[in-house]
Design an enzyme around this catalytic site. Structure first.
Site, mmCIF file in Angstrom:
data_model
loop_
_atom_site.group_PDB
_atom_site.id
_atom_site.type_symbol
_atom_site.label_atom_id
_atom_site.label_comp_id
_atom_site.label_asym_id
_atom_site.label_seq_id
_atom_site.Cartn_x
_atom_site.Cartn_y
_atom_site.Cartn_z
ATOM 1 N N ASP A 194 13.697 2.291 -3.947
ATOM 2 C CA ASP A 194 12.740 3.357 -3.645
ATOM 3 C C ASP A 194 12.810 4.363 -4.793
ATOM 4 O O ASP A 194 13.431 4.096 -5.842
ATOM 5 C CB ASP A 194 13.009 3.971 -2.260
ATOM 6 N N HIS A 195 12.192 5.539 -4.590
ATOM 7 C CA HIS A 195 12.169 6.555 -5.659
ATOM 8 C C HIS A 195 13.580 7.025 -6.011
ATOM 9 O O HIS A 195 13.890 7.274 -7.172
ATOM 10 C CB HIS A 195 11.301 7.749 -5.232
ATOM 11 N N CYS A 247 18.710 2.350 -3.014
ATOM 12 C CA CYS A 247 18.063 3.566 -2.516
ATOM 13 C C CYS A 247 19.055 4.708 -2.739
ATOM 14 O O CYS A 247 19.984 4.569 -3.541
ATOM 15 C CB CYS A 247 17.603 3.417 -1.068
ATOM 16 N N THR A 294 21.335 6.353 -0.655
ATOM 17 C CA THR A 294 22.681 6.069 -0.131
ATOM 18 C C THR A 294 22.998 4.580 -0.085
ATOM 19 O O THR A 294 24.164 4.202 0.014
ATOM 20 C CB THR A 294 22.803 6.576 1.316
ATOM 21 N N GLY A 296 19.720 2.772 4.074
ATOM 22 C CA GLY A 296 18.402 2.319 4.529
ATOM 23 C C GLY A 296 18.108 0.905 4.062
ATOM 24 O O GLY A 296 17.685 0.048 4.849
ATOM 25 N N MET A 297 18.341 0.642 2.800
ATOM 26 C CA MET A 297 18.083 -0.699 2.245
ATOM 27 C C MET A 297 18.962 -1.758 2.920
ATOM 28 O O MET A 297 18.511 -2.889 3.141
ATOM 29 C CB MET A 297 18.351 -0.705 0.739
ATOM 30 N N HIS A 348 34.012 -13.822 0.536
ATOM 31 C CA HIS A 348 34.197 -14.093 1.962
ATOM 32 C C HIS A 348 32.901 -14.200 2.749
ATOM 33 O O HIS A 348 32.864 -14.850 3.783
ATOM 34 C CB HIS A 348 35.059 -12.985 2.596
ATOM 35 N N ARG A 372 37.828 -21.310 5.080
ATOM 36 C CA ARG A 372 37.805 -20.697 6.417
ATOM 37 C C ARG A 372 36.643 -19.717 6.583
ATOM 38 O O ARG A 372 36.264 -19.401 7.714
ATOM 39 C CB ARG A 372 39.137 -20.000 6.705
ATOM 40 N N HIS A 373 36.085 -19.278 5.462
ATOM 41 C CA HIS A 373 34.969 -18.315 5.551
ATOM 42 C C HIS A 373 33.647 -19.004 5.874
ATOM 43 O O HIS A 373 32.716 -18.362 6.337
ATOM 44 C CB HIS A 373 34.848 -17.536 4.243
HETATM 45 C C1 RB5 Z 1 15.219 8.891 0.226
HETATM 46 O O1 RB5 Z 1 15.181 10.282 0.199
HETATM 47 C C2 RB5 Z 1 16.460 8.400 0.976
HETATM 48 O O2 RB5 Z 1 16.360 8.704 2.318
HETATM 49 C C3 RB5 Z 1 16.649 6.918 0.759
HETATM 50 O O3 RB5 Z 1 16.692 6.651 -0.599
HETATM 51 C C4 RB5 Z 1 17.921 6.294 1.302
HETATM 52 O O4 RB5 Z 1 19.038 7.033 0.951
HETATM 53 C C5 RB5 Z 1 17.931 5.883 2.691
HETATM 54 O O5 RB5 Z 1 18.913 5.253 3.133
#
Ligand code: RB5
Length: 149
Positions: A8-9, A65, A67, A70-71, A98, A132-133
């Site tokens: 994302d951005h 993204c 954090t 979200g992805m 694993h 085993r994995h």
């Molecule tokens: C975008 O502002 C932020 O919410 C997104 O990049 C991400 O961190 C979501 O998990």
């Protein structure tokens, strides 16, 4: 290895950096976007890359993204995807050894370029250990076969 990358951005600049690094190393990548710093929904780009991996158009994917959370959630909704969010080298390595993770997720607001580059390198070059994995991963796939369309 055929690769797709998307962000994302918030992940755009790190995506561009990782693309340059991987191009120098000789990888060819499908870039699923986004293409600017303009605000977009991570879900759109997460599903694009996850579908490319799930459909066999590429072997593995990288999603970025802010954090990585979200992805990760988006990618792991898609059948056949084992997406691993990694902030460190050990997690990246273990996610391959694993879990046979087929998507690596990075958090651009958490992980700097240098560490992200190393995480990607370790993740791309660590094979699945099997053994085993294998049966643990098979249980995930069996659940998907029984419960997901
Ligand atoms: C975008 O502002 C932020 O919410 C997104 O990049 C991400 O961190 C979501 O998990």
């Amino acid at each position: 290895m055929r690769l797709a990358i998307g962000s994302d951005h918030a992940g755009f600049e790190l995506k561009e950096y990782i693309k340059r690094v991987l191009a120098i190393k000789g990888y060819t990548l499908i870039d699923a976007g986004t293409d600017t710093n303009n605000s977009v929904d991570y879900s759109d780009f997460g599903f694009k890359v996850a579908n490319l991996v799930s459909g066999g158009e590429v072997d593995r994917g990288i999603l970025i993204c802010g954090t990585g959370v979200g992805m990760s959630i988006v990618a792991n909704k898609v059948k056949g995807i084992r997406a691993s969010l990694a902030f460190d080298l050990y997690t990246a390595m273990q996610s391959r050894k694993h879990i046979d993770a087929n998507i690596l997720v990075l958090g651009a607001r958490v992980t700097g370029q240098g560490l992200a580059e190393e995480i990607v390198d370790v993740w791309l070059n660590t094979p699945f250990e099997g053994g085993r994995h294998e049966k643990r991963v098979e249980k995930i796939m069996q659940f998907e076969a029984e419960h997901l369309k």
